[in-house]
Scaffold this motif. Structure first.
Motif, mmCIF file in Angstrom:
data_model
loop_
_atom_site.group_PDB
_atom_site.id
_atom_site.type_symbol
_atom_site.label_atom_id
_atom_site.label_comp_id
_atom_site.label_asym_id
_atom_site.label_seq_id
_atom_site.Cartn_x
_atom_site.Cartn_y
_atom_site.Cartn_z
ATOM 1 N N GLN A 1 -41.935 127.256 107.514
ATOM 2 C CA GLN A 1 -41.736 126.216 106.599
ATOM 3 C C GLN A 1 -41.513 124.901 107.289
ATOM 4 O O GLN A 1 -41.883 123.666 106.940
ATOM 5 C CB GLN A 1 -40.052 126.538 105.889
ATOM 6 C CG GLN A 1 -40.446 127.695 104.659
ATOM 7 C CD GLN A 1 -39.008 128.054 104.373
ATOM 8 O OE1 GLN A 1 -38.102 127.752 104.845
ATOM 9 N NE2 GLN A 1 -39.255 128.870 103.062
ATOM 10 N N ASN A 2 -40.710 124.808 108.490
ATOM 11 C CA ASN A 2 -40.823 123.614 109.222
ATOM 12 C C ASN A 2 -42.138 123.142 109.752
ATOM 13 O O ASN A 2 -42.433 121.882 109.849
ATOM 14 C CB ASN A 2 -39.935 123.991 110.482
ATOM 15 C CG ASN A 2 -38.315 124.119 110.157
ATOM 16 O OD1 ASN A 2 -37.836 123.637 109.256
ATOM 17 N ND2 ASN A 2 -37.634 124.683 111.137
ATOM 18 N N LYS B 1 -43.444 121.225 106.714
ATOM 19 C CA LYS B 1 -42.801 120.164 106.525
ATOM 20 C C LYS B 1 -43.254 118.959 107.418
ATOM 21 O O LYS B 1 -43.090 117.816 106.991
ATOM 22 C CB LYS B 1 -41.185 120.157 106.532
ATOM 23 C CG LYS B 1 -40.411 120.812 105.541
ATOM 24 C CD LYS B 1 -39.046 121.042 105.663
ATOM 25 C CE LYS B 1 -38.481 121.821 104.760
ATOM 26 N NZ LYS B 1 -36.933 122.257 105.352
#
Length: 99
Positions: free
Chosen positions: A14-15, A18
């Motif tokens: 997810q990071n 992003k």
């Protein structure tokens, strides 16, 4: 609550998303998932193990860029192993242990 390996992996992915960092996933070892991240001049191999451990290996470029002639080095360096194995294979003879 203790985070397990899968939770760490999902949070890391997810990071990356992003931050708009491209990655690919691979599976080379039992009980592990590898995330391969390629950024300018570097390649990172991050393995998330089922026990929650994380292993990181970084490959950093020295900044030198070679031309097409460097491709022969790849085959020269790593095809030798096949040639050695190929040369040895005919010399190995199976013998009957019971006479």
């Amino acid at each position: 609550m203790k985070s397990n390996g899968f939770d760490k992996l999902i949070l890391f992915l997810q990071n990356l998303q992003k931050q708009a960092i491209d990655y690919s996933l691979a599976h080379h070892r039992d009980q592990a998932v590898m995330v391969i991240v390629a950024v300018p001049g570097e390649r990172w191999e991050i393995e998330f193990l089922s026990d929650g451990a994380v292993e990181v290996e970084k490959f950093v470029s020295n900044g030198e860029i070679a031309g097409e002639e460097a491709l022969s080095e790849l085959f020269d360096r790593y095809s030798e192993l096949d040639e050695i194995n190929g040369d040895l294979a005919p010399k190995i003879e199976l013998t009957n242990a019971i006479k």
